[in-house]
Design a protein around this motif. Structure first.
Motif, PDB file in Angstrom:
ATOM      1  N   MET A   1      10.486  -7.018  45.098  1.00  0.00           N
ATOM      2  CA  MET A   1      10.812  -7.474  46.455  1.00  0.00           C
ATOM      3  C   MET A   1      10.878  -8.999  46.457  1.00  0.00           C
ATOM      4  N   THR A   2      12.050  -9.544  46.769  1.00  0.00           N
ATOM      5  CA  THR A   2      12.260 -10.990  46.785  1.00  0.00           C
ATOM      6  C   THR A   2      12.697 -11.435  48.172  1.00  0.00           C
ATOM      7  N   TRP A   3      12.096 -12.521  48.657  1.00  0.00           N
ATOM      8  CA  TRP A   3      12.417 -13.048  49.979  1.00  0.00           C
ATOM      9  C   TRP A   3      13.082 -14.413  49.852  1.00  0.00           C
ATOM     10  N   LEU A   4      14.161 -14.596  50.577  1.00  0.00           N
ATOM     11  CA  LEU A   4      14.820 -15.890  50.681  1.00  0.00           C
ATOM     12  C   LEU A   4      14.194 -16.660  51.831  1.00  0.00           C
ATOM     13  N   VAL A   5      13.730 -17.883  51.564  1.00  0.00           N
ATOM     14  CA  VAL A   5      13.186 -18.739  52.607  1.00  0.00           C
ATOM     15  C   VAL A   5      14.191 -19.850  52.869  1.00  0.00           C
ATOM     16  N   THR A   6      14.880 -19.781  54.009  1.00  0.00           N
ATOM     17  CA  THR A   6      15.794 -20.861  54.368  1.00  0.00           C
ATOM     18  C   THR A   6      14.969 -22.025  54.916  1.00  0.00           C
ATOM     19  N   GLY A   7      15.326 -23.250  54.521  1.00  0.00           N
ATOM     20  CA  GLY A   7      14.495 -24.390  54.908  1.00  0.00           C
ATOM     21  C   GLY A   7      13.186 -24.434  54.146  1.00  0.00           C
ATOM     22  N   GLY A   8      13.151 -23.830  52.969  1.00  0.00           N
ATOM     23  CA  GLY A   8      11.912 -23.705  52.215  1.00  0.00           C
ATOM     24  C   GLY A   8      11.437 -24.976  51.545  1.00  0.00           C
ATOM     25  N   ALA A   9      12.226 -26.053  51.640  1.00  0.00           N
ATOM     26  CA  ALA A   9      11.779 -27.348  51.107  1.00  0.00           C
ATOM     27  C   ALA A   9      11.227 -28.243  52.207  1.00  0.00           C
ATOM     28  N   GLY A  10      11.122 -27.718  53.407  1.00  0.00           N
ATOM     29  CA  GLY A  10      10.587 -28.485  54.527  1.00  0.00           C
ATOM     30  C   GLY A  10       9.081 -28.358  54.642  1.00  0.00           C
ATOM     31  N   TYR A  11       8.534 -29.007  55.654  1.00  0.00           N
ATOM     32  CA  TYR A  11       7.091 -29.028  55.867  1.00  0.00           C
ATOM     33  C   TYR A  11       6.536 -27.619  56.078  1.00  0.00           C
ATOM     34  N   ILE A  12       7.044 -26.914  57.067  1.00  0.00           N
ATOM     35  CA  ILE A  12       6.564 -25.550  57.321  1.00  0.00           C
ATOM     36  C   ILE A  12       7.062 -24.607  56.236  1.00  0.00           C
ATOM     37  N   GLY A  13       8.335 -24.741  55.871  1.00  0.00           N
ATOM     38  CA  GLY A  13       8.920 -23.837  54.885  1.00  0.00           C
ATOM     39  C   GLY A  13       8.194 -23.853  53.555  1.00  0.00           C
ATOM     40  N   SER A  14       7.777 -25.034  53.108  1.00  0.00           N
ATOM     41  CA  SER A  14       7.082 -25.113  51.821  1.00  0.00           C
ATOM     42  C   SER A  14       5.727 -24.421  51.873  1.00  0.00           C
TER      43      SER A  14
ATOM     44  N   ASP B   1      17.957 -24.858  50.894  1.00  0.00           N
ATOM     45  CA  ASP B   1      17.673 -25.998  51.761  1.00  0.00           C
ATOM     46  C   ASP B   1      18.703 -27.077  51.463  1.00  0.00           C
ATOM     47  N   ASP B   2      19.216 -27.735  52.503  1.00  0.00           N
ATOM     48  CA  ASP B   2      20.186 -28.813  52.280  1.00  0.00           C
ATOM     49  C   ASP B   2      19.517 -30.178  52.140  1.00  0.00           C
ATOM     50  N   LEU B   3      18.177 -30.208  52.231  1.00  0.00           N
ATOM     51  CA  LEU B   3      17.372 -31.426  52.080  1.00  0.00           C
ATOM     52  C   LEU B   3      17.695 -32.487  53.130  1.00  0.00           C
ATOM     53  N   SER B   4      18.220 -32.068  54.275  1.00  0.00           N
ATOM     54  CA  SER B   4      18.444 -33.027  55.356  1.00  0.00           C
ATOM     55  C   SER B   4      17.123 -33.539  55.918  1.00  0.00           C
ATOM     56  N   SER B   5      16.093 -32.705  55.876  1.00  0.00           N
ATOM     57  CA  SER B   5      14.750 -33.152  56.268  1.00  0.00           C
ATOM     58  C   SER B   5      13.685 -32.655  55.303  1.00  0.00           C
ATOM     59  N   GLY B   6      14.080 -31.844  54.327  1.00  0.00           N
ATOM     60  CA  GLY B   6      13.138 -31.325  53.345  1.00  0.00           C
ATOM     61  C   GLY B   6      13.047 -32.219  52.125  1.00  0.00           C
ATOM     62  N   HIS B   7      12.226 -31.789  51.168  1.00  0.00           N
ATOM     63  CA  HIS B   7      11.979 -32.574  49.961  1.00  0.00           C
ATOM     64  C   HIS B   7      12.037 -31.637  48.758  1.00  0.00           C
ATOM     65  N   ALA B   8      12.879 -31.952  47.795  1.00  0.00           N
ATOM     66  CA  ALA B   8      13.029 -31.091  46.626  1.00  0.00           C
ATOM     67  C   ALA B   8      11.703 -30.878  45.909  1.00  0.00           C
ATOM     68  N   GLU B   9      10.836 -31.913  45.914  1.00  0.00           N
ATOM     69  CA  GLU B   9       9.564 -31.798  45.218  1.00  0.00           C
ATOM     70  C   GLU B   9       8.599 -30.833  45.911  1.00  0.00           C
ATOM     71  N   PHE B  10       8.915 -30.413  47.122  1.00  0.00           N
ATOM     72  CA  PHE B  10       8.087 -29.421  47.806  1.00  0.00           C
ATOM     73  C   PHE B  10       8.307 -28.008  47.252  1.00  0.00           C
ATOM     74  N   VAL B  11       9.399 -27.798  46.535  1.00  0.00           N
ATOM     75  CA  VAL B  11       9.690 -26.472  45.976  1.00  0.00           C
ATOM     76  C   VAL B  11       8.918 -26.321  44.672  1.00  0.00           C
TER      77      VAL B  11
END
Length: 327
Positions: A1-14, A31-41
């Motif tokens: 079972m795999t879940w896609l998290v959209t916005g998963g590089a953001g504060y809440i998403g991470s 995540d398009d990194l408009s407000s997220g951070h790649a290092e959060f993944v």
């Protein structure tokens, strides 16, 4: 079972991604990194950089990773700014959700947990908001979140008699604060906690907007919840949908109790050890005196509970802010 998290590089998403990993569940992030951070993944988690508006990209992610459900957090989340940028807000939050649902339909993915907001209530005329409180959003942001809930409802109705009926629930957030790990932090330029902490670190005096509200100390009262507690309930919702359990269409993730802005300032001084007297400023237009929500339904169905005190919330946010400054 795999879940896609959209916005998963953001504060809440991470934090949601981390909660899934902690419970042994596979996740994929887009995540398009408009407000997220790649290092959060986290290392080892597949990361698709792009927008949910790109339906073929989302469809490929769903198929390539054999996704079985979606936690949808991607969106434009600034209520005040949405008033000046309504078209952008609708594009990101409404058109983006349509794109995601279209891709899910083509891929045969039938489970979705949607990130909604307390902004759907506007200025409620009750001391404690419940899921039955009328929805009267007062910003394009709040409107788009309510429309997102409607889109899920309508798509579920339309697919009910087909081979892949959509199953869904929406989680209405209130004031999400704190940090579950010191390397995951809130970088919003609009949220109270990072505004106060950034001011203290820079040697500036934090500000209180409005001291004449009809509340015990004259400042706004809000419902603050810890981001890690919030993340746990996303996993519970996902598991419930995967198990075929019947969930409510919406849940409030609230504490049932409020904290004033002045109380936040006092807690900030206590935790940081920085003594300060807040600057007092006039009210901001549109700020209601009090918004507090009951989380009883979520406690019943989604393992929702307040595991962290106000001081815990402030301390974890402060630890993350200092870690960011040191790194």
């Amino acid at each position: 079972m795999t879940w896609l998290v959209t916005g998963g590089a953001g504060y809440i998403g991470s934090h949601v991604v981390q909660a899934f990993i902690d419970r042994g569940l596979d996740v994929v992030v887009i995540d398009d990194l408009s407000s997220g951070h790649a290092e959060f993944v986290p290392d080892g988690v597949p990361f698709v950089r792009g927008s949910i508006l790109d339906t073929p990209l989302v469809l490929a992610a769903l198929r390539d990773h054999a996704v079985t459900g979606v936690v949808h957090l991607a969106g434009f989340k600034y209520a005040g700014v949405s008033v000046d940028r309504p078209l952008h807000t609708y594009d990101q939050n409404v058109t983006g959700t349509v794109s995601l649902l279209r891709a899910m339909g083509e891929a045969g993915v039938t489970r979705i947990v949607f990130s909604s907001s307390a902004a759907v209530y506007g200025t409620p005329d009750t001391d404690v908001v419940t899921e039955r409180t009328p929805t009267l959003p007062e910003s394009p942001y709040g409107e788009t979140k309510l429309i997102g809930e409607w889109l899920l409802r309508d798509q579920a109705r339309a697919s009910a008699d087909g081979p892949a009926p959509l199953r869904h629930t929406s989680l209405r957030y209130f004031n999400v604060v704190g940090s579950g790990r010191e390397d995951l932090y809130d970088s919003s330029p609009h949220n109270l906690f990072p505004l106060v902490l950034d001011a203290l670190v820079a040697g500036r005096t934090p500000r209180i907007n409005g001291t004449d509200y009809p509340t015990p100390d004259g400042t706004c009262v809000r419902d603050y919840v810890h981001v890690a507690d919030l993340a746990v309930s996303h996993v519970a919702a996902a598991r419930a949908l995967a198990a075929g359990r019947t969930l409510e269409p919406v849940y409030n993730l609230g504490s049932g109790d409020g904290v004033s802005v002045r109380q936040i300032m006092t807690a900030m001084a206590e935790v940081t050890g920085i003594d300060f007297t807040p600057e007092l400023a006039p009210r901001r237009p549109g700020d209601p005196a009090r918004i507090v929500a009951s989380g009883e339904l979520a406690a019943r169905d989604l393992d929702w509970q307040m595991r962290n005190t106000l001081l815990d919330m402030v301390a974890s946010a402060w630890d993350a802010r200092r870690h960011t400054a040191d790194s």
